[in-house]
Design a protein around this motif. Sequence first.
Motif, PDB file in Angstrom:
ATOM      1  N   TYR A  31      11.920  -6.985  -4.826  1.00  0.00           N
ATOM      2  CA  TYR A  31      10.959  -6.078  -5.150  1.00  0.00           C
ATOM      3  C   TYR A  31      11.878  -5.231  -6.366  1.00  0.00           C
ATOM      4  O   TYR A  31      13.085  -4.579  -5.879  1.00  0.00           O
ATOM      5  N   TYR A  64      18.761   1.612   1.491  1.00  0.00           N
ATOM      6  CA  TYR A  64      17.574   0.755   0.918  1.00  0.00           C
ATOM      7  C   TYR A  64      17.813   0.100   0.052  1.00  0.00           C
ATOM      8  O   TYR A  64      17.291  -1.078  -0.210  1.00  0.00           O
ATOM      9  N   LYS A  94      15.013  -5.567  -0.780  1.00  0.00           N
ATOM     10  CA  LYS A  94      14.427  -6.469  -0.112  1.00  0.00           C
ATOM     11  C   LYS A  94      13.385  -6.934  -0.439  1.00  0.00           C
ATOM     12  O   LYS A  94      12.772  -7.841  -0.571  1.00  0.00           O
ATOM     13  N   ASP A  95      12.324  -5.721  -0.071  1.00  0.00           N
ATOM     14  CA  ASP A  95      10.983  -6.168  -0.108  1.00  0.00           C
ATOM     15  C   ASP A  95      10.176  -4.948  -0.408  1.00  0.00           C
ATOM     16  O   ASP A  95      10.870  -3.759  -0.546  1.00  0.00           O
ATOM     17  N   LYS A  96       8.854  -4.637  -0.351  1.00  0.00           N
ATOM     18  CA  LYS A  96       8.109  -3.758  -0.581  1.00  0.00           C
ATOM     19  C   LYS A  96       8.211  -2.613   0.699  1.00  0.00           C
ATOM     20  O   LYS A  96       8.296  -1.267   0.336  1.00  0.00           O
ATOM     21  N   ALA A  97       8.233  -3.091   1.789  1.00  0.00           N
ATOM     22  CA  ALA A  97       8.411  -1.999   2.847  1.00  0.00           C
ATOM     23  C   ALA A  97       9.770  -1.461   2.748  1.00  0.00           C
ATOM     24  O   ALA A  97       9.748  -0.173   3.074  1.00  0.00           O
ATOM     25  N   THR A  98      10.870  -2.153   2.355  1.00  0.00           N
ATOM     26  CA  THR A  98      12.261  -1.117   2.239  1.00  0.00           C
ATOM     27  C   THR A  98      12.026  -0.349   0.950  1.00  0.00           C
ATOM     28  O   THR A  98      12.511   0.692   1.209  1.00  0.00           O
ATOM     29  N   GLN A  99      11.390  -0.832   0.090  1.00  0.00           N
ATOM     30  CA  GLN A  99      11.042   0.209  -1.152  1.00  0.00           C
ATOM     31  C   GLN A  99      10.304   1.465  -0.512  1.00  0.00           C
ATOM     32  O   GLN A  99      10.329   2.608  -1.130  1.00  0.00           O
ATOM     33  N   ASP A 100       9.171   1.355   0.363  1.00  0.00           N
ATOM     34  CA  ASP A 100       8.444   2.142   0.812  1.00  0.00           C
ATOM     35  C   ASP A 100       9.385   3.474   1.646  1.00  0.00           C
ATOM     36  O   ASP A 100       9.045   4.525   1.434  1.00  0.00           O
ATOM     37  N   GLN A 101      10.256   2.635   2.318  1.00  0.00           N
ATOM     38  CA  GLN A 101      11.266   3.535   3.102  1.00  0.00           C
ATOM     39  C   GLN A 101      11.950   4.659   1.891  1.00  0.00           C
ATOM     40  O   GLN A 101      12.295   5.744   2.313  1.00  0.00           O
ATOM     41  N   GLU A 104      10.578   7.789   0.852  1.00  0.00           N
ATOM     42  CA  GLU A 104      10.510   8.843   1.835  1.00  0.00           C
ATOM     43  C   GLU A 104      11.787   9.188   2.306  1.00  0.00           C
ATOM     44  O   GLU A 104      11.693  10.244   2.989  1.00  0.00           O
ATOM     45  N   GLU A 128       7.135  -7.353  -7.896  1.00  0.00           N
ATOM     46  CA  GLU A 128       7.509  -8.144  -7.064  1.00  0.00           C
ATOM     47  C   GLU A 128       7.808  -9.544  -7.328  1.00  0.00           C
ATOM     48  O   GLU A 128       7.156 -10.135  -8.191  1.00  0.00           O
TER      49      GLU A 128
END
Length: 131
Positions: A31, A64, A94-101, A104, A128
Motif C-alpha cells: 500500500y 506502521y 504492509k497493507d491497507k489495514a496498517t495504513q488505516d492504523q 489514526e 495498492e
Amino acid sequence: MKPLYISFFFLLMISSCKDSTNTGVPLPGDYAHTVYFWLHHPDNPEDRKAFEASLSAFIDQSPYITTKHIGVPAKTNRAIIDTTYTYSLLLTFKDKATQDQYQEEPAHKQFIAESSHLWSKVLIYDSENIR
C-alpha cells in the motif's frame, strides 16, 4: 502536469529499479501513500524548517510505515514534470489495514495540528500493489 501523473511515473520508476543481478527490486509494502504539500510561504526558511522538523519527527516514530521518503521537486527541465509543490512524501505500508492504523495514530494527528497552518494545498494519492 498533474501530480497524479507524477505519482504514477514515480512509482513506475521505483518499481522498475534494478539491483546488481538485474532483477526487479519491488517497493516494500503493498500500500503506497503519496502526499504533495504546497506551503503558503515556500521561500520562508522558518516555515520550511518547522514543516520538515514536524514531518520528520512524526514519520520517524510511526511503527506502521514500511518505507519513507520526504522529497522536494527535482531540478528538471522536462515540461511533463510538475515542480509546483513544495514537498512530497511517499510512504508504504504492509497493507491497507496498517495504513488505516497510521491515519489514526496520535503522532499523525499531532503533525496535522501543528503543521496544517503552513500549507495552502495538499494532494494525496493512495494505491495498492497489483501483484
